[in-house]
Design a protein around this motif. Structure first.
Motif, mmCIF file in Angstrom:
data_model
loop_
_atom_site.group_PDB
_atom_site.id
_atom_site.type_symbol
_atom_site.label_atom_id
_atom_site.label_comp_id
_atom_site.label_asym_id
_atom_site.label_seq_id
_atom_site.Cartn_x
_atom_site.Cartn_y
_atom_site.Cartn_z
ATOM 1 N N ILE A 190 51.867 74.096 30.978
ATOM 2 C CA ILE A 190 50.850 73.712 29.825
ATOM 3 C C ILE A 190 50.149 73.817 28.606
ATOM 4 C CG2 ILE A 190 48.228 72.435 30.670
ATOM 5 C CD1 ILE A 190 48.816 73.188 32.976
ATOM 6 N N VAL A 191 50.261 72.482 27.470
ATOM 7 C CA VAL A 191 49.840 73.098 26.364
ATOM 8 C C VAL A 191 48.566 72.034 25.755
ATOM 9 C CG1 VAL A 191 51.502 74.034 25.631
ATOM 10 C CG2 VAL A 191 51.636 71.992 25.041
ATOM 11 N N SER A 192 47.855 72.557 24.520
ATOM 12 C CA SER A 192 46.997 71.363 24.788
ATOM 13 C C SER A 192 46.192 71.751 23.524
ATOM 14 C CB SER A 192 45.261 71.578 25.443
ATOM 15 O OG SER A 192 45.208 72.190 25.111
ATOM 16 N N ALA A 193 46.254 70.023 22.873
ATOM 17 C CA ALA A 193 44.898 69.616 21.980
ATOM 18 C C ALA A 193 44.116 69.230 21.704
ATOM 19 C CB ALA A 193 45.980 68.489 20.706
ATOM 20 N N PHE A 194 42.976 69.788 21.660
ATOM 21 C CA PHE A 194 41.818 69.102 21.760
ATOM 22 C C PHE A 194 41.103 69.248 20.849
ATOM 23 C CE2 PHE A 194 40.003 70.395 26.526
ATOM 24 C CZ PHE A 194 41.361 70.258 27.188
ATOM 25 N N MET A 195 41.030 68.627 20.085
ATOM 26 C CA MET A 195 40.755 67.598 18.954
ATOM 27 C C MET A 195 39.644 67.421 18.695
ATOM 28 S SD MET A 195 44.275 65.300 18.458
ATOM 29 C CE MET A 195 44.372 64.743 19.888
ATOM 30 N N GLY A 196 38.782 67.928 17.353
ATOM 31 C CA GLY A 196 37.622 68.062 17.071
ATOM 32 C C GLY A 196 36.928 69.360 16.842
ATOM 33 N N GLY A 197 35.928 69.371 16.903
ATOM 34 C CA GLY A 197 35.302 70.830 16.077
ATOM 35 C C GLY A 197 33.623 71.610 16.962
#
Lengths: 688, 688
Positions: free
Chosen positions: A371-378
């Motif tokens: 599992i890899v992730s990109a939680f986009m935001g600040g």
């Protein structure tokens, strides 16, 4: 710990001694934080005392560029050899291992599973500072400094055995011992992933070699080849180095599947980032899973109608954490699915913290899925990022670096699956003691003649010794000799100027083909000598004209002009080149390179397949197949020749004509350059 | 603001009205946040009331993929046209401009100078969240949604005129009106830099076109060409998009220097990152300044002996802020130096906060020099990063993205220096009304014949109309006709099968060359027809054999096989291809592409120069120069032909033989495919 200081009695509550000699026991390691001028004498003292290793943090040695410092470093190396005492440095920032910590940085790194070895101390301080902010921890943190004795290969082997280390990172500007690198690193790479940022790619300047191979090889290509051959992952930027390290340190390499078979799903709550991720999967050559009908059906049952059950699986903007979980759970039941990229954008319903917790939970339940992730935001994503980091999930600020890292992990799986060492390729040249002696004799004659470039009748003999087809060639030094030799060889013949100064013979009218009788041969001799005199470089030494058997390639069914070459890289030894040949080879640049050490048919075929001309050799548009097997055999023979004879500096076959499988191959123009024994050889040829 | 709601009297303290009609004045803009089902009736109401524009935030239109939603969107478009009322959306996140704020995001973006237009709403929410953390502010923040009416080109033009905007960023998945894009964007790009992340590069799948050009062009190449032609900077990743935006929003474009002349210095307190940066400058093609002797001397006077006064200027690890300042000050006095990359690693003496303050100060004092920085580290660098951001210095976590951004800024300077529109290229084809009519007549005949592929005698006539040299060609349908036509044309002739189903004629033995007399021509007819019957595709329609004038290219001094082609991109119209030709063109892939609109000799030359074969055309290794001018003239003529006749779908010349300048050019094999009038044309050809 015994502090040594001539002036102090107590340092940090430890009793200090005035000298190593005065120390009550023999220390395992001595660490020098003293003026560089005092280092030589102190090293001598350590040697006498029986110390096994010293770490010289002090600067003021070779890196200063001054003669005093260079001499000092030389003296230290001598002392090390004399007492069989190993030296790390000088000019290091320090060393931190799980059992040992000695750096002059302000802070100790966080504990973790990354071993970081750096030739630049400043790189270490910057990365150390950066690592705290990015939840990154280290098992080993070692400054290589001037590498006067202990170098990267030994240290890699060392940290490779450390059970706290999962991934080995290096920042390198040079490799000290290319031979050791090629010998030792393949095995290390099968145990732990090794990622190297090698800088200085622009520093070397264009190669000064005069050969085609030298001109066509980039400055840095040997490093690319050596890294690929050994299994090292090369990172192009500082950012990428740590982006990859993050995923490698979280990856379970117990379950290996080759890259070609690995497939991933994307689960996203937004269309746009899903498309960006799909592009990146394609660009980086990582497979996306095409969901089977049963899989789609299962997803449809759980997800709302507006969701997309193709890959990317779009759980849409109002997705609560449960919807992510359902999708992943269903996918992970499917054997086809090897992992999941989770994309999260800030949306009212999504609750990124809960999604992060769910991801950590899922990774525990499905350890064989990645599992890899990109939680986009600040700010919204700071807490989720921490949860993911602590839970062993690699999270990225955007999708692309996540997929770049996935590619490296997949590539590395293939490295693990391939053997570190293959059995050596059998000797295709049939080198007998006699043959070897004869080749050495030819080189001896060339040197006696104060030449470095072999003449065609010399190359012709060497090629016949190693059973590579090349036209019969003799040297004529007069009109009459030209006619006689041409008759001996048999018409038609080719005639070429023989001059060490003339590289491209046809440019100055130094080549005549299709000479049909003795008279033409005699005339040709004059024409060529005249052309060379008037159109060749001024003052060129004209040794005469070669008379060469002419291959009637018009009678052949197929004829492809190829180029084969070799030059020597100062670090990694012979480099073999193959590609599209002919007089425009340098402009078309359809060539590929490979290191010549441990070269075999399989490697040669892969190298050849990297060129565009390969598909034409294979036979397209109704044309017959070319003698690819023959070409590969020649490539292997030449690699064996140049490994056997490190005197050979450069070798060029251009063109080498490749016909059909029945008709074989003919090397038309061969150039061999041997080294000047008075010049330095970069690569340690003795060990080859 | 007039809230409209059938049920409420008061919304957020504003008096609410039950309907638009009931509203006391005509609103400028109506914003729809209502169920999609109600949108059509409400739009009609707005139209009647005289509203000039509506923004439809509601989803449930075309993007749903369902017929109901598609129909709803169509109806809205109709209403917009009827009342001359502009529509943004549907399915938008909202709009924020300096004078207007209407989004359904939780927070308003920080004020800044970046206009961000996004086709994905989720991208906006993610970026918005991220921007707070990264000190990034926006002047405009607009969601494009379904682009049913107002599209990217209009909005770009709009924000381009906004004085608060310094740089325009877009996330796009498609371009609605390629023609408008090509027409309008060049001018906009000269005013403000436009950076686009275009996704969906992998979505389109391989082009289904049967031509060489179609097979060789990538899915996404037309976007690359359109962006390059108009002056748009294309970003490859989300990270890069904002990495570039940061530098562009801080760059003063008043002082423009072309990229080739711009030179930068690196000032660093550490060797390793300096080398990494040097590599990146070379990789990205940005010039490093080579310090002159006087400059070096000035630096030496101020810096300690151990410092390096070459570029990178290494102020070494113990550098206080003053040493950075001195180096920059000295360099900025030098006219050669256009900017500085400041590299800072955490070192005891360096005091990054002070260095940051100094950088801000220096940028104010030297507004014409561009300062960028990479303060490498973590927590130590947070405060410096804030100081730099507020002071208008673009700071990056590592050197590489800083240099990548520098490259884009330098490239953009070249865009600003080039004219937006050049005067149209003159008509090289000499199109008279008669010529145009004749070509149309030929197409008419082809269609009457239910064909789309032209026969050689038809292409031959068209090429003679536009003065492109091609061999005389006639069609023979019998042995006897073959002999007669061959005699008319004059021997030797080439004979080729004529069949719409046979693409690669030589593959099935459908070509004979060097036919010397009438008897051979008669025999040849039978041979070719037989070959085509037995070795060609089953059931191929054999119309006969072409008899073609044979160009005796063996008699020519030089002969290079090239390929020229055209296919149509659905967004941006005709695409011209040129490169290395011959039967292996598809394997060698040495070709380059350019858009066919506003194509001229200068563009053609640049396109040709992108191929490797160009250097061979120029004449290398003692060979004469080829007729490059002639080739360029043909490229321009063909672009004019396909722009004039949008019926032409594909065009292939392979090979086209290029001889010396005296000997000219001959197009040996020409293929023209016209569209099927019953099929849809992607590109709006009417406006061409």
């Amino acid at each position: 710990v015994y502090p040594i200081n001539p002036k102090a009695d107590l340092i940090n509550n430890f009793k200090a001694y005035p000298s190593i000699t005065a120390c009550p026991e023999v220390p395992e390691i001595a660490i020098f934080v003293i003026p560089s001028k005092a280092c030589v004498a102190t090293a001598e003292e350590c040697g006498k005392k029986g110390v096994r290793g010293i770490i010289i943090i002090s600067a003021g040695f070779k890196e200063s560029g001054e003669s005093e410092g260079i001499e000092r470093e030389r003296a230290i190396i001598e002392i090390g050899k004399k007492y069989n005492m190993r030296i790390l440095g000088p000019n290091v920032l320090g060393v931190m291992t799980p059992t040992f910590n000695c750096t002059f940085a302000n802070q100790s790194p966080n504990k973790g599973s990354i071993a970081f070895l750096s030739q630049s101390g400043a790189m270490l301080t910057a990365i150390l500072d950066w690592s705290f902010q990015n939840n990154i921890g280290f098992s080993n943190f070692i400054s290589l400094g001037n590498k006067c004795d202990v170098h990267e290969v030994e240290l890699i082997q060392e940290v490779c055995e450390d059970e706290n280390t999962k991934v080995i990172l290096l920042y390198l500007e040079s490799v000290i011992d290319g031979q050791a690198f090629l010998d030792q690193i393949p095995e290390a790479c099968r145990k732990k992933p090794i990622i190297i940022l090698k800088s200085g790619t622009s520093q070397l300047g264009a190669s000064a070699a005069s050969s085609h191979t030298g001109a066509l090889a980039g400055n840095d290509i040997a490093f690319d080849l050596a890294f690929a051959k050994t299994g090292v992952i090369r990172s192009k930027t500082m950012d990428e180095l740590f982006s990859l390290a993050r995923l490698f340190s979280n990856t379970n390499f117990a379950n290996l599947k080759p890259k070609q078979q690995r497939k991933f799903v994307i689960v996203t709550n937004a269309g746009g980032p899903g498309i960006v991720a799909t592009d990146a999967f394609e660009n980086y050559g990582v497979n996306l899973c095409v969901p089977s009908e049963p899989l789609k059906k299962l997803l449809q049952e759980k997800l709302p109608a507006e969701a997309s059950v193709k890959n990317p699986i779009d759980v849409i903007g109002d997705a609560p954490p449960k919807r992510y979980q359902d999708s992943m759970e269903i996918c992970f039941q499917d054997e086809e699915v090897d992992g999941c990229l989770v994309l999260v954008t800030p949306q009212a319903q999504t609750k990124p913290i809960e999604v992060a917790q769910m991801c950590v939970e899922m990774q525990k339940r499905y350890p064989s899925k990645l599992i890899v992730s990109a939680f986009m935001g600040g700010d919204t994503m700071l807490e989720p990022a921490k949860i993911l980091a602590n839970g062993g999930i690699s999270n990225y600020p955007f999708p692309e670096p996540a997929i770049q890292a996935l590619r490296a992990v997949c590539d590395y799986a293939n490295v693990r699956l391939s053997p570190a060492k293959k059995p050596a390729c059998k000797d295709l040249c049939g080198f007998t003691a006699e043959k070897v002696q004869r080749v050495q004799q030819i080189f001896h004659e060339v040197r006696q003649d104060k030449r470095t470039v072999l003449l065609s009748y010399e190359t012709s003999e060497i090629f016949s010794l190693i059973n590579v087809e090349a036209p019969k060639t003799k040297l004529a030094t007069s009109q009459m000799e030209a006619s006689q030799l041409a008759e001996q060889i048999g018409f038609p013949v080719v005639m070429k100027i023989v001059s060490p100064q003339i590289m491209h013979k046809s440019d100055c009218g130094g080549v005549l083909i299709g000479i049909k009788n003795a008279e033409e041969a005699a005339q040709g001799f004059d024409t060529i000598m005249n052309n060379a005199r008037t159109r060749g470089p001024a003052g060129a030494l004209l040794k005469g004209v070669e008379i060469q058997q002419m291959v009637n390639f018009n009678a052949k069914k197929k004829n492809t002009e190829m180029i084969v070459g070799m030059n020597r890289d100062p670090n990694f030894g012979p480099m073999i080149m193959v590609g599209q040949g002919g007089i425009f080879a340098n402009y078309i640049k359809d060539v590929s390179f490979e290191l010549g050490l441990d070269y075999d048919e399989e490697i040669a075929l892969k190298q050849l397949q990297k060129t565009k001309i390969y598909s034409i050799l294979e036979g397209v548009r109704g044309q017959p197949k070319s003698d690819i097997k023959g070409l590969i055999s020649i490539l292997v023979k030449l690699s064996q020749l140049v490994v056997k004879f490190p005197e050979i500096n450069e070798l060029d076959l251009n063109p080498i004509l490749v016909f059909t499988e029945e008709e074989g191959i003919s090397a038309i123009d061969i150039k061999i350059v041997i080294n000047d024994p008075n010049a330095k050889i970069g690569f340690r040829s003795s060990s080859l």
